[in-house]
Design a protein around this motif. Structure first.
Motif, PDB file in Angstrom:
ATOM      1  N   CYS A  67       0.837  -1.201   0.000  1.00 11.69           N
ATOM      2  CA  CYS A  67       0.000   0.000   0.000  1.00 11.69           C
ATOM      3  C   CYS A  67       0.872   1.250   0.000  1.00 11.69           C
ATOM      4  N   LEU A  68       1.856   1.275   0.876  1.00 12.74           N
ATOM      5  CA  LEU A  68       2.757   2.432   0.932  1.00 12.74           C
ATOM      6  C   LEU A  68       3.496   2.622  -0.390  1.00 12.74           C
ATOM      7  N   ASP A  69       3.939   1.536  -0.973  1.00 11.41           N
ATOM      8  CA  ASP A  69       4.680   1.607  -2.228  1.00 11.41           C
ATOM      9  C   ASP A  69       3.811   2.166  -3.352  1.00 11.41           C
ATOM     10  N   GLN A  82       4.382   6.388  -0.488  1.00  8.19           N
ATOM     11  CA  GLN A  82       4.683   6.524   0.942  1.00  8.19           C
ATOM     12  C   GLN A  82       3.747   7.475   1.676  1.00  8.19           C
ATOM     13  N   GLU A  83       2.539   7.672   1.157  1.00  9.14           N
ATOM     14  CA  GLU A  83       1.558   8.522   1.825  1.00  9.14           C
ATOM     15  C   GLU A  83       0.823   7.685   2.868  1.00  9.14           C
ATOM     16  N   HIS A  84       1.253   7.824   4.110  1.00  9.89           N
ATOM     17  CA  HIS A  84       0.738   6.985   5.186  1.00  9.89           C
ATOM     18  C   HIS A  84      -0.760   7.149   5.412  1.00  9.89           C
ATOM     19  N   ASN A  85      -1.289   8.320   5.162  1.00 11.63           N
ATOM     20  CA  ASN A  85      -2.727   8.529   5.378  1.00 11.63           C
ATOM     21  C   ASN A  85      -3.577   7.617   4.510  1.00 11.63           C
ATOM     22  N   ARG A  86      -3.085   7.231   3.371  1.00  8.45           N
ATOM     23  CA  ARG A  86      -3.841   6.350   2.472  1.00  8.45           C
ATOM     24  C   ARG A  86      -3.743   4.881   2.885  1.00  8.45           C
TER      25      ARG A  86
END
Length: 84
Positions: free
Chosen positions: A52-54, A58-62
Motif C-alpha cells: 500500500c505504501l509503495d 509513501q503517503e501513510h494517510n492512504r
C-alpha cells in the motif's frame, strides 16, 4: 518504512547478526538463515502494508487500514505496541 516502528524494537539483534554475517562474508547468500529469522510472524499483513505504501508514494494517510492490521498483528503475536 511500514515496519520501522516495530522493526527497530523486535528485529535489532537478528538484523545486526544478518548484517554482520553479510559484511564479514561479503556474500549475502551465506546469511540466508539470519535473513529468514528476521521475517517474523506478520509477514502477510506486513506485505499488504508495504505494498500500500509503495503504490501510494509513501503517503501513510492512504494506508491507515493496512497499518492498523499490521500493528494489531504485531501486538497480538509479538506483544509489540506501536510507538506514536
Amino acid at each position: 518504512m511500514g515496519a520501522a516502528h516495530h522493526y527497530g524494537t523486535y528485529c535489532k539483534t537478528k538484523n545486526d547478526a544478518f548484517m554482520q554475517c553479510r559484511i564479514e562474508g561479503n556474500d549475502p547468500r551465506k546469511c540466508l538463515q539470519e535473513g529468514k529469522e528476521s521475517k517474523g510472524s506478520c509477514n502477510e499483513v506486513f506485505t499488504e502494508h508495504w505494498t500500500c505504501l509503495d503504490y501510494n508514494n509513501q503517503e501513510h494517510n492512504r494506508c491507515r487500514k493496512t497499518q492498523k492490521s499490521f500493528d494489531s498483528c504485531m501486538n497480538e503475536k509479538l506483544n509489540l505496541k506501536r510507538d506514536s
